[in-house]
Design a protein around this motif. Structure first.
Motif, PDB file in Angstrom:
ATOM      1  N   GLU A  25     -38.140  -5.635 -23.836  1.00 21.22           N
ATOM      2  CA  GLU A  25     -37.071  -5.243 -22.935  1.00 21.22           C
ATOM      3  C   GLU A  25     -36.469  -3.906 -23.376  1.00 21.22           C
ATOM      4  O   GLU A  25     -36.219  -3.027 -22.557  1.00 21.22           O
ATOM      5  CB  GLU A  25     -36.004  -6.327 -22.911  1.00 21.22           C
ATOM      6  CG  GLU A  25     -35.222  -6.286 -21.632  1.00 21.22           C
ATOM      7  CD  GLU A  25     -34.332  -7.497 -21.458  1.00 21.22           C
ATOM      8  OE1 GLU A  25     -34.429  -8.450 -22.248  1.00 21.22           O
ATOM      9  OE2 GLU A  25     -33.542  -7.468 -20.515  1.00 21.22           O
ATOM     10  N   TYR A  28     -38.835  -1.101 -22.542  1.00 23.19           N
ATOM     11  CA  TYR A  28     -38.751  -0.737 -21.117  1.00 23.19           C
ATOM     12  C   TYR A  28     -37.467   0.043 -20.832  1.00 23.19           C
ATOM     13  O   TYR A  28     -37.461   0.988 -20.054  1.00 23.19           O
ATOM     14  CB  TYR A  28     -38.803  -1.983 -20.231  1.00 23.19           C
ATOM     15  CG  TYR A  28     -40.202  -2.429 -19.920  1.00 23.19           C
ATOM     16  CD1 TYR A  28     -41.064  -1.626 -19.171  1.00 23.19           C
ATOM     17  CD2 TYR A  28     -40.688  -3.653 -20.361  1.00 23.19           C
ATOM     18  CE1 TYR A  28     -42.350  -2.030 -18.881  1.00 23.19           C
ATOM     19  CE2 TYR A  28     -41.975  -4.070 -20.082  1.00 23.19           C
ATOM     20  CZ  TYR A  28     -42.805  -3.254 -19.339  1.00 23.19           C
ATOM     21  OH  TYR A  28     -44.069  -3.653 -19.053  1.00 23.19           O
ATOM     22  N   GLU A  29     -36.406  -0.399 -21.473  1.00 29.68           N
ATOM     23  CA  GLU A  29     -35.128   0.270 -21.269  1.00 29.68           C
ATOM     24  C   GLU A  29     -35.241   1.746 -21.684  1.00 29.68           C
ATOM     25  O   GLU A  29     -34.771   2.648 -20.993  1.00 29.68           O
ATOM     26  CB  GLU A  29     -34.060  -0.427 -22.108  1.00 29.68           C
ATOM     27  CG  GLU A  29     -32.738  -0.499 -21.432  1.00 29.68           C
ATOM     28  CD  GLU A  29     -31.854  -1.602 -22.014  1.00 29.68           C
ATOM     29  OE1 GLU A  29     -32.256  -2.275 -22.994  1.00 29.68           O
ATOM     30  OE2 GLU A  29     -30.757  -1.775 -21.488  1.00 29.68           O
ATOM     31  N   ILE A  32     -37.361   3.667 -19.194  1.00 34.81           N
ATOM     32  CA  ILE A  32     -36.600   4.007 -17.984  1.00 34.81           C
ATOM     33  C   ILE A  32     -35.697   5.215 -18.257  1.00 34.81           C
ATOM     34  O   ILE A  32     -35.578   6.126 -17.434  1.00 34.81           O
ATOM     35  CB  ILE A  32     -35.781   2.791 -17.495  1.00 34.81           C
ATOM     36  CG1 ILE A  32     -36.738   1.711 -16.989  1.00 34.81           C
ATOM     37  CG2 ILE A  32     -34.793   3.179 -16.397  1.00 34.81           C
ATOM     38  CD1 ILE A  32     -36.091   0.373 -16.703  1.00 34.81           C
TER      39      ILE A  32
ATOM     40  N   LEU B 350     -40.093  -5.774 -15.076  1.00 41.09           N
ATOM     41  CA  LEU B 350     -38.970  -5.995 -15.985  1.00 41.09           C
ATOM     42  C   LEU B 350     -38.648  -7.482 -16.141  1.00 41.09           C
ATOM     43  O   LEU B 350     -38.200  -7.912 -17.201  1.00 41.09           O
ATOM     44  CB  LEU B 350     -37.755  -5.185 -15.519  1.00 41.09           C
ATOM     45  CG  LEU B 350     -38.022  -3.661 -15.544  1.00 41.09           C
ATOM     46  CD1 LEU B 350     -36.896  -2.903 -14.857  1.00 41.09           C
ATOM     47  CD2 LEU B 350     -38.223  -3.147 -16.961  1.00 41.09           C
ATOM     48  N   ALA B 353     -41.036  -8.691 -18.701  1.00 37.87           N
ATOM     49  CA  ALA B 353     -40.613  -8.388 -20.073  1.00 37.87           C
ATOM     50  C   ALA B 353     -39.717  -9.493 -20.624  1.00 37.87           C
ATOM     51  O   ALA B 353     -39.548  -9.610 -21.828  1.00 37.87           O
ATOM     52  CB  ALA B 353     -39.881  -7.044 -20.111  1.00 37.87           C
ATOM     53  N   ARG B 354     -39.161 -10.316 -19.738  1.00 41.36           N
ATOM     54  CA  ARG B 354     -38.357 -11.465 -20.154  1.00 41.36           C
ATOM     55  C   ARG B 354     -39.141 -12.770 -20.031  1.00 41.36           C
ATOM     56  O   ARG B 354     -38.560 -13.857 -20.033  1.00 41.36           O
ATOM     57  CB  ARG B 354     -37.094 -11.556 -19.291  1.00 41.36           C
ATOM     58  CG  ARG B 354     -36.169 -10.368 -19.440  1.00 41.36           C
ATOM     59  CD  ARG B 354     -34.995 -10.466 -18.486  1.00 41.36           C
ATOM     60  NE  ARG B 354     -34.102 -11.572 -18.817  1.00 41.36           N
ATOM     61  CZ  ARG B 354     -33.095 -11.488 -19.670  1.00 41.36           C
ATOM     62  NH1 ARG B 354     -32.823 -10.363 -20.266  1.00 41.36           N
ATOM     63  NH2 ARG B 354     -32.327 -12.533 -19.919  1.00 41.36           N
ATOM     64  N   ARG B 400     -29.908  -9.049 -15.124  1.00 39.26           N
ATOM     65  CA  ARG B 400     -30.139  -8.164 -16.266  1.00 39.26           C
ATOM     66  C   ARG B 400     -30.898  -6.895 -15.815  1.00 39.26           C
ATOM     67  O   ARG B 400     -30.562  -5.791 -16.219  1.00 39.26           O
ATOM     68  CB  ARG B 400     -30.940  -8.929 -17.325  1.00 39.26           C
ATOM     69  CG  ARG B 400     -31.393  -8.114 -18.490  1.00 39.26           C
ATOM     70  CD  ARG B 400     -30.316  -7.978 -19.556  1.00 39.26           C
ATOM     71  NE  ARG B 400     -30.765  -7.077 -20.598  1.00 39.26           N
ATOM     72  CZ  ARG B 400     -30.379  -5.815 -20.728  1.00 39.26           C
ATOM     73  NH1 ARG B 400     -29.482  -5.304 -19.905  1.00 39.26           N
ATOM     74  NH2 ARG B 400     -30.859  -5.068 -21.703  1.00 39.26           N
ATOM     75  N   MET B 404     -29.830  -3.004 -16.034  1.00 37.43           N
ATOM     76  CA  MET B 404     -30.695  -2.048 -16.728  1.00 37.43           C
ATOM     77  C   MET B 404     -30.954  -0.806 -15.880  1.00 37.43           C
ATOM     78  O   MET B 404     -30.915   0.318 -16.362  1.00 37.43           O
ATOM     79  CB  MET B 404     -32.060  -2.722 -16.964  1.00 37.43           C
ATOM     80  CG  MET B 404     -32.458  -2.894 -18.386  1.00 37.43           C
ATOM     81  SD  MET B 404     -33.861  -4.048 -18.425  1.00 37.43           S
ATOM     82  CE  MET B 404     -35.078  -2.989 -19.134  1.00 37.43           C
ATOM     83  N   ARG B 407     -27.584   1.501 -14.607  1.00 36.01           N
ATOM     84  CA  ARG B 407     -26.665   2.115 -15.572  1.00 36.01           C
ATOM     85  C   ARG B 407     -26.410   3.583 -15.292  1.00 36.01           C
ATOM     86  O   ARG B 407     -27.323   4.325 -14.959  1.00 36.01           O
ATOM     87  CB  ARG B 407     -27.240   1.966 -16.976  1.00 36.01           C
ATOM     88  CG  ARG B 407     -26.778   0.680 -17.600  1.00 36.01           C
ATOM     89  CD  ARG B 407     -27.024   0.697 -19.047  1.00 36.01           C
ATOM     90  NE  ARG B 407     -28.304   1.351 -19.337  1.00 36.01           N
ATOM     91  CZ  ARG B 407     -28.747   1.543 -20.562  1.00 36.01           C
ATOM     92  NH1 ARG B 407     -28.027   1.142 -21.570  1.00 36.01           N
ATOM     93  NH2 ARG B 407     -29.892   2.118 -20.780  1.00 36.01           N
TER      94      ARG B 407
END
Lengths: 142, 407
Positions: A25, A28-29, A32, B350, B353-354, B400, B404, B407
Motif C-alpha cells: 500500500e 502504491y502511495e 501515485i 489499490l 494491495a489490501r 482508504r 489515498m 489527498r
C-alpha cells in the motif's frame, strides 16, 4: 548543466526509494505521488493519435527525438498508470535513444511492486515500454 | 442432514491464504468461484485411481471411468430437473455451449433475412456468437435494450418478435449489473410468438434452484467453474426435440456411428455433440461440486446470499461519491460501482494491495458500458462462502483508496 544520470543509476535510486517502504500500500502511495509530481502534459496534446494501444486506462505519449535523445511528455487518467509513466519519465526521458532501446528495465521486477503489476496485461506497462522503444528505434533511423 | 452455510468457508482451502501479506478477501466470484476441498479431492482421486479413456474401452478402469462420467450427466440432469440425460451435453463452458447452438442452429434454421434477438444485457459470449452467425448467414442481429434500472423492457421485447425471428438469446442474470431477468415470463413471450429461446444461466446456476422444465427454455447454457466446479467444464441443456434436429458442432471420434469414405452417420444423443476425448476428470469434479451444493438447502442459501448482498449494497451506498449501477427489482450477488473521480482500474489495483480481489473494466459487456456511457466499473461479486467481514473489508478498502487518491 550536470551530466544526466544513466538509466541504470536512476533505476537504482528508485529501487532504493521503494525499498524504504514497508508494504504494498505504501509503495502504491509513493507511486501515485510520483505521478502527481510529474510535469504536466499540455492538455492539447492528449489526442487520440497519441494514445497508447493496449491499456485499460487512457495513456498519452508525445514523443520527440532531439540530437539522438528521446524526449517525451505523458499522462494517464489512471493515477496508478500515471505513477508508472512517472517512473518511465524519470528513467528514460532525455536519455540517448540507443540507451532507451538497450534498456532491459528488469528493475521493474526488483521494485517488488512491479513483479505484480507488470504482468497484468491491462495496465499496459508492456505496451508503454514497447511504444517508447519503437520511438527510440525510429529516432536512431533518422 | 442440511449443511449450515456458515461452515462453508472452511471447505475452501484457498480462502485461508494471504495475498500481498494480507488475508485474502475474494469478491470476484462472478468471474470464477473457488473450489471446495471435496472437488479438488475428486479430481485427484480420479487421476490416482480411475483414469482411463471412456466409452470405448472394455477394461475395468475404462468401465469405471465411464460410469463415473455418465453418473455426473445424471447428476446434472437432476440438478436442473432435465427430463433426460440425452439432453445434457458436456462442453468446455458457457461460451462453448452457446457457440455450439449458434453454429448448429444457424446451419439448420437460419436463412438470409431471418432475425436473431438478443438482449443488451448479454455477456459477449451470448452476443458475439449470434452476431457472427448472423453475418455469416446474412441474417439480422437485433438487440432488446435495457432501461434506466438495468432491466429489459418486456413490451419492447414483445414488439421486436416477429415471423422472421428464429431464436431469442438472453441471460438469466446479468454478469455486469446483477439484474435477474424474469426468465419464465421471457420464455413465455418468446414461445407465444413461436420462437425458441436460449438462456445463458452462467450467473444464476450457483445462486438459485433451476428447473428447466418449469422455465421451459429450449436451450440452457452454464459453466462449471462458476458453481464451485473446475474450469473447462460446462453444460448445454437442449430439449431433445431440438437437439435431434441440429447437425453436429465438431467432428471426430465419439460423435460418429459409421464412417466410410462415402458417408458418415452420427452417434445418438448426447454423444453426437461430444467429439473427441472429453474432460473426464473435471466433469467428475463438476459432479463433486453438485454434491457439495446439494448439501445446502437452496432456500437457506438464497436467503443468506440475499442478506449478504443487501448488507454490501447498504455499506457501499453510505460512501460519498460512490455510484452503484442499475436498480433492478431483483439483483443477484453482483455490486457494480464507481467512485467519482476515480478510475475503476485504480480502485481495483489499490484494493488488491489490501488483499481484496474484485474485477474492473467492461466485464465482457461493452454494449452495457456504452449504454451507460462509462469505460467500465468495479464489480464485487459474492458466493456462498463470503461473509459480512468480507464486505466490511471492501467498504473500508474503498474509503482508504478514496483518501489515498484524493489527498
Amino acid at each position: 548543466m550536470t551530466e544526466k544520470a544513466t538509466i541504470k543509476e536512476i533505476e537504482q535510486e528508485l529501487i532504493d526509494d521503494f525499498n524504504l517502504l514497508d508494504n504494498w500500500e505504501e509503495k502504491y502511495e509513493y507511486l501515485i505521488e510520483l505521478g502527481q509530481d510529474m510535469p504536466r502534459m499540455d492538455p492539447t496534446l492528449k489526442t487520440d493519435d497519441r494514445l497508447v494501444q493496449g491499456c485499460q486506462s487512457s495513456v498519452w505519449f508525445d514523443i520527440h527525438c532531439q540530437e539522438g535523445r528521446l524526449l517525451f511528455s505523458a499522462d494517464s487518467d489512471s493515477v496508478v498508470v500515471k505513477g508508472m509513466v512517472a517512473v518511465l519519465n524519470q528513467t528514460l526521458n532525455g536519455q540517448p535513444a540507443e540507451d532507451v532501446l538497450q534498456a532491459n528495465l528488469d528493475f521493474f521486477e526488483t521494485l517488488g511492486l512491479w513483479r505484480h503489476i507488470s504482468s497484468q496485461r491491462s495496465n499496459g506497462l508492456t505496451a508503454m515500454v514497447g511504444h517508447l522503444k519503437q520511438a527510440a528505434a525510429e529516432c536512431l533511423d533518422k | 442432514m442440511i449443511k449450515d452455510i456458515l461452515t462453508a468457508r472452511a471447505d475452501f482451502p484457498i480462502l485461508s491464504q494471504t495475498v500481498n501479506d494480507l488475508p485474502l478477501v475474494y469478491l470476484d466470484n462472478a468471474a470464477t468461484t473457488q473450489k471446495p476441498q471435496s472437488v479438488i479431492d475428486a479430481i485427484s482421486r480420479y487421476y490416482t485411481t480411475l483414469n482411463a479413456n471412456i466409452h470405448r474401452g472394455n477394461h475395468t478402469l475404462a468401465v469405471y471411468a465411464t460410469q463415473a462420467y455418465e453418473g455426473v450427466r445424471k447428476k446434472v440432469a437432476e440438478y436442473i430437473n432435465a427430463p433426460s440425460t440425452n439432453e445434457i451435453i458436456f462442453t468446455r463452458g458457457t461460451t462453448e455451449s452457446i457457440n455450439l447452438v449458434a453454429h448448429s442452429f444457424g446451419e439448420a434454421f437460419v436463412k438470409p433475412g431471418d432475425e436473431i434477438l438478443v438482449s443488451q444485457l448479454e455477456h459477449h459470449s451470448n452476443y458475439v456468437p449470434w452476431l457472427l452467425m448472423c453475418k455469416k448467414r446474412q441474417a439480422t442481429f437485433r438487440v432488446v435494450p435495457f432501461d434506466e434500472n438495468g432491466e429489459l423492457n418486456l413490451e419492447i421485447f414483445k414488439s421486436m418478435l416477429n415471423e422472421k425471428t428464429r431464436l431469442v438469446a438472453v441471460n438469466h442474470v446479468s454478469n455486469s449489473l446483477g439484474t435477474v431477468n424474469p426468465i419464465r415470463q421471457i420464455v413465455q413471450i418468446a414461445h407465444a410468438a413461436g420462437v425458441p429461446i436460449l438462456v445463458d444461466a452462467a450467473q444464476s446456476i450457483q445462486h438459485m434452484p433451476h428447473n428447466v422444465q418449469e422455465i421451459d427454455a429450449d436451450f440452457y447454457a452454464f459453466s462449471g467453474h462458476k458453481m464451485y466446479a473446475p474450469m473447462g467444464t460446462g453444460v448445454l441443456f437442449g430439449k431433445e426435440t431440438w437437439l435431434e434436429k441440429l447437425p453436429p458442432y465438431q467432428a471426430g471420434g465419439e460423435m460418429i456411428d459409421h464412417v466410410s469414405p462415402e458417408e458418415v452417420t452420427f452417434n445418438i444423443l448426447p454423444y453426437k455433440f461430444e467429439a473427441g476425448t472429453p474432460n473426464v476428470a473435471d466433469v467428475i469434479g463438476l459432479g463433486a461440486a453438485i454434491d457439495y451444493i446439494n448439501q445446502f438447502d437452496f432456500a437457506d442459501l438464497q436467503a443468506y446470499e440475499e442478506e449478504l448482498l443487501n448488507y454490501g449494497l447498504s455499506l457501499l451506498k453510505d460512501i460519498e461519491g460512490l455510484n452503484i449501477y442499475g436498480n433492478p427489482t431483483h439483483r443477484s450477488a453482483i455490486i457494480p460501482f464507481n467512485v467519482d473521480g476515480i478510475q475503476h482500474y485504480d480502485m481495483g489495483v489499490l484494493l488488491d494491495a489490501r488483499g481484496i480481489a474484485v474485477r474492473t473494466g467492461q466485464h465482457c459487456t461493452q454494449p452495457i458500458m456504452d449504454a451507460l456511457h462509462i469505460s467500465g466499473t468495479v464489480r464485487a461479486s459474492l458466493a456462498l462462502y463470503n461473509t459480512h467481514e468480507d464486505l466490511d473489508a471492501l467498504a473500508q478498502g474503498i474509503r482508504r483508496v478514496i483518501r489515498m487518491i484524493r489527498r
